[in-house]
Design a protein around this motif. Structure first.
Motif, PDB file in Angstrom:
ATOM      1  N   ALA A 195     -16.691  39.044 -32.150  1.00 53.19           N
ATOM      2  CA  ALA A 195     -16.781  37.557 -31.369  1.00 53.19           C
ATOM      3  C   ALA A 195     -15.984  36.309 -32.440  1.00 53.19           C
ATOM      4  N   ARG A 196     -16.960  36.766 -33.586  1.00 53.28           N
ATOM      5  CA  ARG A 196     -17.299  36.179 -34.753  1.00 53.28           C
ATOM      6  C   ARG A 196     -15.844  36.599 -35.783  1.00 53.28           C
ATOM      7  N   ILE A 198     -13.336  37.792 -35.145  1.00 58.68           N
ATOM      8  CA  ILE A 198     -11.783  37.143 -34.778  1.00 58.68           C
ATOM      9  C   ILE A 198     -10.908  36.027 -34.635  1.00 58.68           C
ATOM     10  N   MET A 200     -13.426  32.779 -33.157  1.00 54.98           N
ATOM     11  CA  MET A 200     -13.923  32.770 -32.023  1.00 54.98           C
ATOM     12  C   MET A 200     -14.868  31.842 -32.412  1.00 54.98           C
ATOM     13  N   LYS A 201     -15.099  30.667 -32.263  1.00 58.24           N
ATOM     14  CA  LYS A 201     -15.586  29.380 -31.814  1.00 58.24           C
ATOM     15  C   LYS A 201     -17.157  29.169 -31.250  1.00 58.24           C
ATOM     16  N   ASN A 202     -18.180  28.583 -32.576  1.00 58.12           N
ATOM     17  CA  ASN A 202     -19.379  28.761 -32.409  1.00 58.12           C
ATOM     18  C   ASN A 202     -19.840  28.134 -30.607  1.00 58.12           C
ATOM     19  N   ARG A 204     -17.890  28.584 -27.898  1.00 59.01           N
ATOM     20  CA  ARG A 204     -17.274  29.527 -27.705  1.00 59.01           C
ATOM     21  C   ARG A 204     -17.314  30.881 -27.178  1.00 59.01           C
ATOM     22  N   ILE A 205     -18.515  31.221 -28.325  1.00 56.87           N
ATOM     23  CA  ILE A 205     -19.683  32.010 -28.229  1.00 56.87           C
ATOM     24  C   ILE A 205     -20.673  31.953 -27.938  1.00 56.87           C
ATOM     25  N   TYR A 208     -19.798  32.355 -23.646  1.00 56.12           N
ATOM     26  CA  TYR A 208     -19.463  33.069 -23.276  1.00 56.12           C
ATOM     27  C   TYR A 208     -20.118  34.321 -23.472  1.00 56.12           C
ATOM     28  N   HIS A 209     -21.069  34.044 -24.197  1.00 54.01           N
ATOM     29  CA  HIS A 209     -21.400  35.071 -25.178  1.00 54.01           C
ATOM     30  C   HIS A 209     -23.251  35.897 -25.052  1.00 54.01           C
TER      31      HIS A 209
END
Length: 299
Positions: A195-196, A198, A200-202, A204-205, A208-209
């Motif tokens: 995710a990082r 690609i 993706m903002k922290n 959102r990580i 969502y994760h």
């Protein structure tokens, strides 16, 4: 051939819905294997129902005094007897369930929100932020929880609201440390690294994760902490720092009746039984959820 349009009556993502349904079914399948956990769930559901419908079930008003019927033992008229003011103990216990369960749920929800937020920040960002937050947790955990709660209420003033706030504060480090330790492991997982990579903002990580995969220990600990919060509220009420007279909080009822322990033991026995059963129920639910959410227990 014409392209079939998506029907609004059909779920937008049936695969995701099926996954959630399967998870809940599997959770219940594993949970009900523990018979004691099912009994605990039944106890808590019974108390919740009694608390919700206390106004309809209670045979007397909670502050209805009958001086000519003081300290009557359990009978067909007063199932659990009366207290030193002639008030029906059963009615006060039913209404007291509202106060005790409200304190337990609200205090733990506040602790979960704050503790999870702070724990995620500490575990995910690390460095000096982690060190600062962790030392704060260590300072709060250095004090016995009930003594810290007493100190907070002593500063703020004795009341049920301040007792609730104190209980929420003393449980924040517990959730914070659990979430922090979980996040420290999750942030190194391959899917988080992907995710990082690609971009993706922290935030959102985390949403969502990290958080979805941290929920299992939070749920178990929250269930156990509700029992602890109810017990702590009762202790503060017993000391005169929680609910104030004439509120029918169980700990306050114990405090008001301790003088009559030998003369009218039922005035202490029944509120104590209510506290014991509620705490036992939540502990059994917590044990059942811990086993059900343990991957080793899943088929």
């Amino acid at each position: 051939m014409p392209k079939l349009e998506h029907s609004p009556l059909q779920p937008a993502n049936p695969i995701e819905i099926e996954k959630k349904t399967s998870f809940l079914r599997l959770l219940w399948h594993n949970y009900k294997k523990n018979k004691l956990a099912v009994i605990g769930l039944g106890i808590i559901l019974a108390f919740i129902i009694l608390a919700v419908f206390a106004g309809l079930i209670a045979p007397e008003g909670i502050n209805e005094q009958k001086t000519g019927e003081r300290l009557l033992p359990p009978s067909s008229q007063y199932w659990l007897g009366t207290d030193d003011f002639g008030r029906d103990i059963l009615s006060r216990i039913l209404h007291g369930a509202r106060l005790s369960l409200t304190v337990g749920f609200v205090a733990v929800i506040g602790s979960v929100i704050v503790g999870t937020l702070v724990g995620v920040i500490a575990g995910y960002y690390g460095k000096w932020i982690d060190a600062l937050i962790s030392r704060g947790f260590d300072i709060l955990l250095a004090f016995p929880s009930i003594l810290l709660a007493i100190a907070i209420v002593a500063v703020l003033g004795p009341s049920l609201q301040n007792a609730l706030l104190a209980i929420a504060i003393i449980n924040v480090p517990t959730f914070g440390r659990i979430v922090r330790s979980k996040v420290l492991g999750l942030k190194e997982e391959d899917y988080v690294e992907a995710a990082r990579s690609i971009g993706m903002k922290n935030s959102r990580i985390i949403i969502y994760h990290i958080l979805p995969n941290s929920m299992a220990p939070i749920i178990v600990q929250a269930t156990l902490c509700v029992a602890t919060a109810i017990l702590e509220a009762a202790a503060l009420g017993f000391l005169g720092l929680g609910a104030q007279a004439p509120d029918p909080e169980w700990g306050r009822m114990l405090s008001d009746s301790r003088t009559y322990l030998q003369q009218a033991p039922w005035t202490v026995f029944f509120p104590g039984i209510a506290i014991m059963l509620t705490v036992l129920g939540f502990n059994l639910i917590g044990d059942g959820l811990r086993d059900a959410l343990d991957p080793k227990m899943k088929e």
